[in-house]
Design a protein around this motif. Structure first.
Motif, short mmCIF file in Angstrom:
data_model
loop_
_atom_site.label_atom_id
_atom_site.label_comp_id
_atom_site.label_asym_id
_atom_site.label_seq_id
_atom_site.Cartn_x
_atom_site.Cartn_y
_atom_site.Cartn_z
N LEU A 1 9.80 2.30 5.28
CA LEU A 1 9.05 1.08 4.97
C LEU A 1 9.32 0.01 6.03
O LEU A 1 8.39 -0.63 6.51
CB LEU A 1 9.44 0.55 3.59
CG LEU A 1 8.84 1.29 2.39
CD1 LEU A 1 9.44 0.79 1.09
CD2 LEU A 1 7.33 1.15 2.35
N ASP A 2 10.59 -0.15 6.39
CA ASP A 2 10.94 -1.11 7.44
C ASP A 2 10.15 -0.84 8.70
O ASP A 2 9.61 -1.75 9.34
CB ASP A 2 12.44 -1.02 7.77
CG ASP A 2 13.29 -1.66 6.69
OD1 ASP A 2 12.71 -2.33 5.81
OD2 ASP A 2 14.52 -1.48 6.73
N GLU A 3 10.08 0.44 9.05
CA GLU A 3 9.40 0.81 10.28
C GLU A 3 7.91 0.52 10.19
O GLU A 3 7.31 -0.02 11.13
CB GLU A 3 9.64 2.30 10.54
CG GLU A 3 9.45 2.69 11.98
CD GLU A 3 9.49 4.20 12.13
OE1 GLU A 3 10.49 4.79 11.68
OE2 GLU A 3 8.53 4.76 12.67
N ILE A 4 7.32 0.87 9.03
CA ILE A 4 5.89 0.62 8.84
C ILE A 4 5.59 -0.87 8.94
O ILE A 4 4.65 -1.30 9.62
CB ILE A 4 5.42 1.16 7.47
CG1 ILE A 4 5.40 2.68 7.48
CG2 ILE A 4 4.03 0.63 7.12
CD1 ILE A 4 5.11 3.31 6.14
N GLY B 1 0.81 -1.22 0.00
CA GLY B 1 0.00 0.00 0.00
C GLY B 1 0.85 1.27 0.00
O GLY B 1 0.69 2.12 -0.88
N PRO B 2 1.75 1.40 0.99
CA PRO B 2 2.60 2.59 1.01
C PRO B 2 3.41 2.77 -0.28
O PRO B 2 3.57 3.88 -0.77
CB PRO B 2 3.54 2.34 2.20
CG PRO B 2 2.77 1.42 3.09
CD PRO B 2 1.94 0.57 2.18
N ARG B 3 3.90 1.65 -0.84
CA ARG B 3 4.66 1.75 -2.09
C ARG B 3 3.80 2.27 -3.22
O ARG B 3 4.26 3.04 -4.07
CB ARG B 3 5.23 0.39 -2.47
CG ARG B 3 6.54 0.08 -1.77
CD ARG B 3 7.05 -1.28 -2.22
NE ARG B 3 8.31 -1.60 -1.56
CZ ARG B 3 8.70 -2.84 -1.31
NH1 ARG B 3 7.94 -3.85 -1.65
NH2 ARG B 3 9.86 -3.06 -0.73
N CYS B 4 2.53 1.84 -3.24
CA CYS B 4 1.63 2.32 -4.30
C CYS B 4 1.43 3.83 -4.18
O CYS B 4 1.13 4.50 -5.16
CB CYS B 4 0.28 1.61 -4.23
SG CYS B 4 0.30 0.01 -5.03
N GLN B 5 1.57 4.34 -2.97
CA GLN B 5 1.44 5.80 -2.78
C GLN B 5 2.78 6.51 -3.03
O GLN B 5 2.91 7.70 -2.78
CB GLN B 5 0.95 6.13 -1.37
CG GLN B 5 -0.43 5.56 -1.06
CD GLN B 5 -1.47 5.95 -2.08
OE1 GLN B 5 -1.54 7.11 -2.48
NE2 GLN B 5 -2.26 4.99 -2.53
N SER C 1 3.29 -2.34 11.94
CA SER C 1 2.02 -2.95 11.53
C SER C 1 1.95 -4.39 12.02
O SER C 1 0.91 -4.82 12.53
CB SER C 1 1.87 -2.93 10.00
OG SER C 1 2.04 -1.64 9.51
N LEU C 2 3.06 -5.11 11.85
CA LEU C 2 3.06 -6.51 12.30
C LEU C 2 2.91 -6.60 13.80
O LEU C 2 2.25 -7.50 14.33
CB LEU C 2 4.34 -7.21 11.85
CG LEU C 2 4.40 -7.62 10.38
CD1 LEU C 2 5.77 -8.15 10.02
CD2 LEU C 2 3.35 -8.68 10.06
N LYS C 3 3.53 -5.65 14.51
CA LYS C 3 3.42 -5.67 15.97
C LYS C 3 1.98 -5.41 16.41
O LYS C 3 1.48 -6.01 17.35
CB LYS C 3 4.36 -4.64 16.58
CG LYS C 3 5.79 -5.19 16.67
CD LYS C 3 6.70 -4.28 17.45
CE LYS C 3 8.06 -4.94 17.61
NZ LYS C 3 9.12 -3.97 17.90
N ALA D 1 -1.07 -0.67 7.64
CA ALA D 1 0.14 -0.02 7.12
C ALA D 1 -0.18 1.28 6.41
O ALA D 1 0.67 2.17 6.29
CB ALA D 1 0.87 -0.97 6.17
N MET D 2 -1.41 1.41 5.96
CA MET D 2 -1.82 2.64 5.27
C MET D 2 -2.24 3.72 6.27
O MET D 2 -2.66 4.80 5.87
CB MET D 2 -3.00 2.37 4.33
CG MET D 2 -2.68 1.44 3.19
SD MET D 2 -1.44 2.13 2.09
CE MET D 2 -2.35 3.50 1.40
N SER D 3 -2.14 3.43 7.57
CA SER D 3 -2.71 4.25 8.64
C SER D 3 -4.07 4.84 8.26
O SER D 3 -4.23 6.04 8.14
CB SER D 3 -1.80 5.39 9.09
OG SER D 3 -0.61 5.39 8.43
#
Lengths: 251, 309
Positions: free
Chosen positions: A120-123, A108-112, A127-129, A163-165
């Motif tokens: 990205l690593d942080e997102i 999702g973030p990459r598409c934006q 998100s997984l957490k 991930a897209m908040s």
């Protein structure tokens, strides 16, 4: 309480057939709102109105207004991509993309247009957490998401959505394809997530609605029979049809 | 009693009979393949064995040679193998992106009626006999090549050239590649597309990042089939190849010679070693196809690990 969606007089047609009749409701922020009702009552159809997924169905026509942040989401001024980044969706069947776990969440973030590896690593990690999947998969983020179990896949899909908040997470029967343990994990997750997100969930399972939701709407044949606080709906339903349904007399 | 014992017995016998019948059919058809390969092998190996009636041919110089002249008794196919690989691979390189994008358009973007019409055109193209492609190539493609060469001040052999072969093959494998890609793209789970759109991806992002990624295994299978056709095409290729006597050919405007065109040219007017050696060339072709398929299948497994179709 703040309103997230203000739904006014929604009618929906599949060609000639009317699937939703004059639906009115308010959906509140940071609450879990559940839609219950028998098969074919229009609850899934309605939840798909909230992020305009019904646009994809040929011959589907929507009348009425759904106001979000002062703008009717069906007005021509509404950008669909923007709407869908703010209103995420989790589907009935877990549908991870055929890529790695990492790429699924970063999709999702990459598409934006986000390319920054650190961000990205942080997102991906947060998100997984948030869906309590990080500990289970942190050492195999590069592996295919298809290899995860059904429950893990569904939590991955929720993480992908987070991930897209977004402001809202729509869940269309998210546990109907899962075993009881995975189901209870997802339910716990919903209660956890409502602190940060508004959650709308369609469920076949009345106990599930009772367990996790703050508000419940009962759909029948395309109409909202009754909508109220979940406690009220399950203890003192005002409509006879609601009472018949929740006591198991039909459905 | 609803169950008639006689009938049960008869059904069982019938089951047994049909199982045997189908097995016989399967054995018959697969034995044809075995017989063909064995025959080509036997005939193709014979020139390299001592005591061959027209004089034994040296296997190494046959496989590595760069001259193929019947009149001088020189039979080297090394350069022909290279020519065959080059023409087939470049044809695939040209055809692949065109086919995949066409397939994407037909499967996902075009309105229903246009999509159906275009798909039948593609299917029709696949049904056109290769000799028809051949006359088209020698009538039209050679003309284009000749004109193109004249821009560089090059005189061609009437347009017969490596470029003409490549263009012809690219056109010929297009329908195979496209219809395989359409099937693969259509087989992609619509739930994946919905998930992508629901995440705020645009249609184009969804088509490229989800549909093509999920279908890549099937698309690659199409590429393998297409390459097989490019290797094996004889009639049409022979009509524009020019059959050069030595090589390999790297200049696109120069004539070339492929394994298939070598086998075909003058087959009916020859005897003796020149006839038998064509079976050896056929054997080489089988081995080339076998090896490239084997390698491509390894690649396919690697890239297809995350694929669903």
């Amino acid at each position: 309480m703040e309103t997230c969606f203000d739904v006014k007089n929604i009618d929906l047609f599949y060609g000639e057939k009317q699937a939703l009749k004059n639906v009115n409701m308010e959906i509140y922020k940071n609450c879990v709102t559940a839609f219950i009702g028998p098969s074919g009552c229009g609850k899934s159809t309605f939840i798909r109105c909230l992020n305009r997924m019904n646009d994809l169905i040929e011959g589907c026509k929507v009348e009425g207004e759904i106001i979000k942040d002062g703008l009717d989401i069906y007005s021509p001024k509404q950008d669909i991509v923007d709407l869908r980044t703010r209103v995420g969706m989790v589907f009935q069947k877990p549908n991870p993309f055929p890529m790695s776990i990492y790429d699924n969440i970063a999709y999702g973030p990459r598409c934006q247009g986000l390319k920054d590896k650190k961000k990205l690593d942080e997102i991906v990690m947060t998100s997984l957490k948030q869906v309590a999947l990080y500990d289970e998969v942190h050492d195999r983020l590069g592996e295919s998401a298809i290899g995860l179990s059904g429950g893990q896949q569904q939590r991955l899909c929720i993480a992908r959505c987070i991930a897209m908040s977004p402001e809202v997470i729509l869940m269309d029967e998210p546990t109907s394809a899962l075993d009881p343990i995975s189901t209870s994990k997802i339910e716990d997750l919903c209660l956890e997530l409502k602190k940060d997100y508004t959650i709308v969930i369609v469920t076949h399972n009345m106990q599930q609605a009772a367990r996790i939701s703050d508000y419940t709407a009962f759909f029948l044949m395309g109409e909202v029979v009754e909508m109220d606080k979940t406690d009220t709906i399950f203890s003192h339903p005002s409509d006879k049809r609601t009472e018949n349904y929740i006591t198991g007399r039909f459905g | 009693m609803l169950i008639d014992k006689k009938r049960v017995k008869r059904n069982k016998a019938l089951d047994k009979f049909f199982r045997g019948f189908f097995m016989a059919m399967a054995i018959l058809s697969s034995s044809f393949i075995v017989i063909i390969v064995l025959f080509v092998c036997a005939k193709g190996i014979s020139p390299f064995l001592p005591g061959y009636e027209y004089g034994q041919v040296d296997l190494i110089s046959f496989l590595t040679g760069s001259i193929y002249r019947q009149d001088q008794g020189l039979y080297g196919v090394g350069f022909i193998i290279i020519n065959t690989l080059i023409s087939a691979f470049i044809a695939l390189l040209i055809s692949f992106p065109l086919s995949v994008l066409t397939a994407l358009f037909i499967a996902k973007i075009a309105p229903k009626k246009l999509s159906a019409a275009m798909q039948s055109v593609v299917e029709l193209l696949a049904a056109v006999p290769s000799v028809v492609y051949g006359v088209f190539a020698s009538g039209v493609i050679t003309g284009i090549v000749e004109w193109l060469a004249s821009l560089f001040g090059i005189v061609t052999y009437g347009g017969s050239s490596l470029l003409a072969v490549v263009l012809l093959l690219a056109i010929m494998i297009f329908p195979t590649l496209t219809s395989m890609s359409i099937t693969a793209i259509k087989a992609v789970d619509p739930n994946l597309e919905q998930a992508s759109l629901a995440l705020g991806a645009t249609r184009t992002q969804t088509n490229f990042k989800i549909c093509l990624t999920a279908a890549k295994s099937g698309i690659f299978a199409g590429a393998i089939l297409g390459l097989g056709r490019a290797y094996g095409e004889a009639t049409a290729v022979a009509m524009v190849a020019g059959n050069k006597l030595f090589g390999p050919t790297f200049n696109p405007f120069d004539i070339t010679r492929t394994l298939t065109s070598t086998m075909l040219a003058g087959l009916k007017e020859t005897t003796g070693l020149d006839y038998d050696i064509r079976f050896s060339v056929g054997l080489v072709l089988i081995v080339v196809i076998f090896f490239s398929n084997w390698i491509l299948n390894i690649v396919k497994k690697r890239i297809g690990r995350n694929s669903v179709a």
